[in-house]
Design an enzyme around this catalytic site. Structure first.
Site, PDB file in Angstrom:
ATOM      1  N   GLY A  27      47.663  36.258  42.678  1.00 47.60           N
ATOM      2  CA  GLY A  27      46.460  35.669  43.172  1.00 47.60           C
ATOM      3  C   GLY A  27      45.138  34.998  42.774  1.00 47.60           C
ATOM      4  N   GLY A 120      48.068  39.341  38.390  1.00 51.95           N
ATOM      5  CA  GLY A 120      48.372  41.482  38.987  1.00 51.95           C
ATOM      6  C   GLY A 120      49.352  42.143  38.580  1.00 51.95           C
ATOM      7  N   GLY A 122      51.229  43.153  40.456  1.00 56.61           N
ATOM      8  CA  GLY A 122      53.284  42.267  40.111  1.00 56.61           C
ATOM      9  C   GLY A 122      53.347  41.436  39.706  1.00 56.61           C
ATOM     10  N   SER A 123      52.724  40.600  38.803  1.00 60.11           N
ATOM     11  CA  SER A 123      52.660  39.777  37.723  1.00 60.11           C
ATOM     12  C   SER A 123      53.091  40.281  36.359  1.00 60.11           C
ATOM     13  CB  SER A 123      51.640  38.203  37.488  1.00 60.11           C
ATOM     14  OG  SER A 123      51.363  38.190  38.881  1.00 60.11           O
ATOM     15  N   ASP A 168      40.770  42.010  43.540  1.00 58.23           N
ATOM     16  CA  ASP A 168      40.962  44.076  43.778  1.00 58.23           C
ATOM     17  C   ASP A 168      40.241  44.276  43.090  1.00 58.23           C
ATOM     18  OD1 ASP A 168      41.653  42.430  46.057  1.00 58.23           O
ATOM     19  OD2 ASP A 168      43.788  43.160  46.109  1.00 58.23           O
ATOM     20  N   ARG A 203      21.941  42.676  66.136  1.00 59.22           N
ATOM     21  CA  ARG A 203      22.630  42.846  65.970  1.00 59.22           C
ATOM     22  C   ARG A 203      23.825  43.569  64.799  1.00 59.22           C
ATOM     23  NH1 ARG A 203      23.985  36.515  67.320  1.00 59.22           N
ATOM     24  NH2 ARG A 203      24.104  36.312  69.038  1.00 59.22           N
ATOM     25  N   GLY A 211      41.544  43.054  49.854  1.00 57.81           N
ATOM     26  CA  GLY A 211      42.128  44.917  49.629  1.00 57.81           C
ATOM     27  C   GLY A 211      43.137  44.691  50.017  1.00 57.81           C
ATOM     28  N   GLU A 266      40.871  44.834  54.254  1.00 61.55           N
ATOM     29  CA  GLU A 266      42.174  43.908  54.620  1.00 61.55           C
ATOM     30  C   GLU A 266      43.175  45.214  55.154  1.00 61.55           C
ATOM     31  OE1 GLU A 266      43.411  41.439  51.669  1.00 61.55           O
ATOM     32  OE2 GLU A 266      44.483  40.301  52.945  1.00 61.55           O
ATOM     33  N   ARG A 294      30.054  41.163  66.527  1.00 61.43           N
ATOM     34  CA  ARG A 294      30.627  39.687  65.439  1.00 61.43           C
ATOM     35  C   ARG A 294      31.408  40.175  64.845  1.00 61.43           C
ATOM     36  NH1 ARG A 294      28.385  38.716  69.755  1.00 61.43           N
ATOM     37  NH2 ARG A 294      26.776  36.642  69.465  1.00 61.43           N
TER      38      ARG A 294
HETATM   39  N1  LIG Z   1      58.985  43.365  40.872  1.00 63.28           N
HETATM   40  C1  LIG Z   1      58.628  42.377  40.458  1.00 63.28           C
HETATM   41  N2  LIG Z   1      60.439  41.670  39.805  1.00 63.28           N
HETATM   42  C2  LIG Z   1      59.836  39.828  39.047  1.00 63.28           C
HETATM   43  N3  LIG Z   1      58.658  39.386  39.291  1.00 63.28           N
HETATM   44  C3  LIG Z   1      58.172  39.756  40.122  1.00 63.28           C
HETATM   45  C4  LIG Z   1      57.697  41.152  40.445  1.00 63.28           C
HETATM   46  N4  LIG Z   1      56.300  41.927  41.331  1.00 63.28           N
HETATM   47  C5  LIG Z   1      56.292  40.514  41.325  1.00 63.28           C
HETATM   48  N5  LIG Z   1      56.799  39.647  40.639  1.00 63.28           N
HETATM   49  C6  LIG Z   1      56.242  37.927  39.869  1.00 63.28           C
HETATM   50  O1  LIG Z   1      54.596  38.100  40.010  1.00 63.28           O
HETATM   51  C7  LIG Z   1      54.277  36.943  40.888  1.00 63.28           C
HETATM   52  C8  LIG Z   1      52.674  37.817  41.215  1.00 63.28           C
HETATM   53  O2  LIG Z   1      53.274  38.777  41.823  1.00 63.28           O
HETATM   54  P1  LIG Z   1      51.980  39.300  43.274  1.00 63.28           P
HETATM   55  O3  LIG Z   1      52.255  40.900  43.468  1.00 63.28           O
HETATM   56  O4  LIG Z   1      52.643  38.020  44.330  1.00 63.28           O
HETATM   57  O5  LIG Z   1      50.955  38.584  42.652  1.00 63.28           O
HETATM   58  P2  LIG Z   1      49.473  39.603  41.502  1.00 63.28           P
HETATM   59  O6  LIG Z   1      50.007  39.419  40.478  1.00 63.28           O
HETATM   60  O7  LIG Z   1      48.440  39.029  42.142  1.00 63.28           O
HETATM   61  O8  LIG Z   1      49.952  41.040  42.411  1.00 63.28           O
HETATM   62  C9  LIG Z   1      55.687  36.726  42.230  1.00 63.28           C
HETATM   63  O9  LIG Z   1      55.425  36.086  42.827  1.00 63.28           O
HETATM   64  C10 LIG Z   1      56.916  37.133  41.483  1.00 63.28           C
HETATM   65  O10 LIG Z   1      56.821  35.632  40.857  1.00 63.28           O
HETATM   66  O1  LIG Z   2      45.696  33.687  49.448  1.00 64.84           O
HETATM   67  P1  LIG Z   2      47.090  35.524  49.499  1.00 64.84           P
HETATM   68  O2  LIG Z   2      48.469  34.739  49.069  1.00 64.84           O
HETATM   69  O3  LIG Z   2      47.312  35.327  50.802  1.00 64.84           O
HETATM   70  O4  LIG Z   2      46.872  37.042  49.058  1.00 64.84           O
HETATM   71  C1  LIG Z   2      45.575  37.115  49.772  1.00 64.84           C
HETATM   72  C2  LIG Z   2      46.104  38.807  48.240  1.00 64.84           C
HETATM   73  O5  LIG Z   2      45.017  38.372  47.366  1.00 64.84           O
HETATM   74  C3  LIG Z   2      44.534  39.760  47.047  1.00 64.84           C
HETATM   75  O6  LIG Z   2      43.263  39.350  46.973  1.00 64.84           O
HETATM   76  C4  LIG Z   2      44.690  39.692  45.864  1.00 64.84           C
HETATM   77  O7  LIG Z   2      45.962  40.250  45.517  1.00 64.84           O
HETATM   78  P2  LIG Z   2      47.015  40.150  44.339  1.00 64.84           P
HETATM   79  O8  LIG Z   2      46.024  40.949  43.088  1.00 64.84           O
HETATM   80  O9  LIG Z   2      47.818  41.170  44.762  1.00 64.84           O
HETATM   81  O10 LIG Z   2      47.008  38.651  43.733  1.00 64.84           O
HETATM   82  C5  LIG Z   2      44.624  41.085  48.212  1.00 64.84           C
HETATM   83  O11 LIG Z   2      43.438  41.066  47.913  1.00 64.84           O
HETATM   84  C6  LIG Z   2      44.852  40.114  48.951  1.00 64.84           C
HETATM   85  O12 LIG Z   2      45.271  40.468  50.574  1.00 64.84           O
END
Ligand SMILES: Nc1ncnc2c1ncn2[C@@H]1O[C@H](COP(=O)(O)OP(=O)(O)O)[C@@H](O)[C@H]1O
Ligand SMILES: O=P(O)(O)OC[C@H]1O[C@](O)(COP(=O)(O)O)[C@@H](O)[C@@H]1O
Length: 412
Positions: A27, A120, A122-123, A168, A203, A211, A266, A294
């Site tokens: 993200g 983040g 994941g990356s 986040d 309201r 998040g 979220e 709302r």
């Molecule tokens: N376990 C993993 N192994 C290899 N690549 C990963 C893994 N987790 C995430 N990635 C790579 O990092 C990218 C971003 O991860 P993601 O979780 O979507 O976002 P963020 O880095 O913001 O948490 C994924 O689309 C993928 O290409």
């Molecule tokens: O834009 P997308 O791909 O729908 O992602 C939304 C997500 O991105 C975030 O802002 C950040 O998430 P990441 O750190 O995994 O990228 C989350 O809070 C939210 O759920």
């Protein structure tokens, strides 16, 4: 400068100089451009070459024009721009080994021997995996005759450095992620705007903030806007939360509040991990408290826009430190992630930071919420207490329920 993918990798740079790749992934977050700018300029300043990997891991997997040398002027104006100007992606191909194999090949072909990734958890998990697999990936490329043994020897060591870019603020080991304060500021501005109309009409508003797994934005927005009630994944509300929330809001109204703000992260859920939806909260406010209610979903507005001063500063200081970390690294140095702790820019082991972050998710899944609160970071529970004490309880012993002119009452 784009190199034809068929040409052999360039000779390594002399001495300790490196070809350093910078990528933004996952993200987008305000401040990512500041990180790119700092890595590019610090690399050049240190006699290295800087390369942007466009579109996150997709750029590594596809190579070609998505890997481009960056010069000093290429990043002019980056500091104040929102999003990420070199693009980002959620790249499925990189999740699998064949995708990472292509990535390794394209890195070697471009002569890049160090990679700074701003993303983040994941990356950064992907980055760590890539580095661990690196020797095996090169062996496989040699076996497939896509690299020579000599090329493999030259590029056998890869250094990875992580920068945490995410709105986040969900990464363990750092007090703040690049982007979280810009996003928080945007949420506060939005809630201030909603406050005005809410107050005018007496309201209630249920506001959903981002998040998926982390309640930092919701909690800090609650603290900063005096929201009446918040829902975060790490600390679900009590078993009879419906009655508790209504009682708190009723008390606030009796004390004269003309508006009600409830913030729902979220990823909010109850003690049984059933999702707490804005609609469920709205129904309670409308039906039980008879408030005109709302729902506002702030959505991607929270991720866009110019970075605040803090994120410009953090991304610059951390980008500079990331290049230093590359230049100090030996083949055996564990991959670091650049953090900020008590205002100091520090290096922490990337793998441990990712593992600790994943532990929070596991604790939530196991319904061990006190552990989740504790793991989130030392201050998280304290901030939550501060929010509850100053805002949510409506504890007000010296004042009775007398209402002044223009003050609200619960209708019905
Ligand atoms: N376990 C993993 N192994 C290899 N690549 C990963 C893994 N987790 C995430 N990635 C790579 O990092 C990218 C971003 O991860 P993601 O979780 O979507 O976002 P963020 O880095 O913001 O948490 C994924 O689309 C993928 O290409
Ligand atoms: O834009 P997308 O791909 O729908 O992602 C939304 C997500 O991105 C975030 O802002 C950040 O998430 P990441 O750190 O995994 O990228 C989350 O809070 C939210 O759920």
């Amino acid at each position: 400068m784009e190199r034809p993918s068929s040409s052999p990798p360039p000779a390594p740079l002399p001495g300790k100089q490196r070809r350093i790749g910078i990528m933004t992934s996952g993200g987008d977050a305000p401040g990512m451009n500041g990180a790119v700018r700092a890595v590019v300029r610090m690399s050049i300043f240190m006699g290295c070459e800087a390369y942007a990997i466009y579109e996150g891991y997709e750029g590594l997997v596809q190579g070609g024009s998505l890997i481009k040398q960056m010069h000093w002027d290429d990043v002019r104006g980056y500091l104040s721009e929102g999003g990420t100007l070199i693009g980002t992606a959620r790249c499925k191909a990189f999740m699998e080994r064949p995708g990472r194999l292509q990535g390794a090949k394209h890195m070697v072909m471009a002569g890049i021997d160090a990679l700074v990734i701003c993303g983040g958890d994941g990356s950064l998990t992907g980055a760590d995996k890539f580095r661990k697999e690196w020797p095996g990936l090169l062996d496989e490329l040699v076996a497939k005759k896509e690299l020579t043994a000599e090329q493999k020897r030259t590029y056998q060591h890869l250094n990875i450095v992580g920068l945490v870019g995410s709105i986040d603020n969900d990464m363990s080991s750092t007090d703040a992620t690049i982007g979280c304060y810009s996003s928080l500021a945007r949420i506060c501005e939005a809630i201030d705007c909603i406050d005005a109309t809410a107050e005018s009409h007496q309201r209630a508003f249920v506001i959903e903030v981002m998040g998926r797994h982390c309640g930092w934005l919701a909690l800090m927005a609650g603290v900063s806007t005096s929201a009446d009630f918040i829902f975060i994944p790490e600390k679900p509300p009590s078993e009879n939360w419906e009655a508790e929330m209504c009682s708190i809001i009723r008390r606030h109204r009796e004390m004269g509040k003309r508006k009600t703000i409830v913030i729902v992260a979220e990823g909010a859920h109850d003690l049984a991990l059933r999702k707490v939806t804005p609609t469920r909260v709205k129904d309670l406010l409308s039906n039980d408290l008879k408030l005109d209610t709302r729902i506002t979903t702030l959505g991607h507005v929270q991720r866009g826009g110019r970075p605040c001063a803090y994120d410009r500063m953090l991304s610059t200081l951390q980008g500079v430190e990331a290049v230093r970390a590359v230049l100090n690294a030996t083949p055996d140095t564990p991959s670091p992630v650049i953090c900020v702790i008590e205002n100091k820019i520090v290096r922490k082991p990337l793998l441990k930071a990712v593992e600790d972050t994943l532990e929070v998710a596991k604790a939530i899944e196991a319904k061990d919420f006190s552990r989740a609160m504790h793991l989130r970071d030392a201050e998280f529970a304290e901030y939550h207490n501060a929010y509850t004490t100053t805002t949510a309880t409506g504890h007000h012993p010296e004042k009775t329920t007398t209402q002044g002119p223009g003050k609200s009452s619960i209708p019905g």
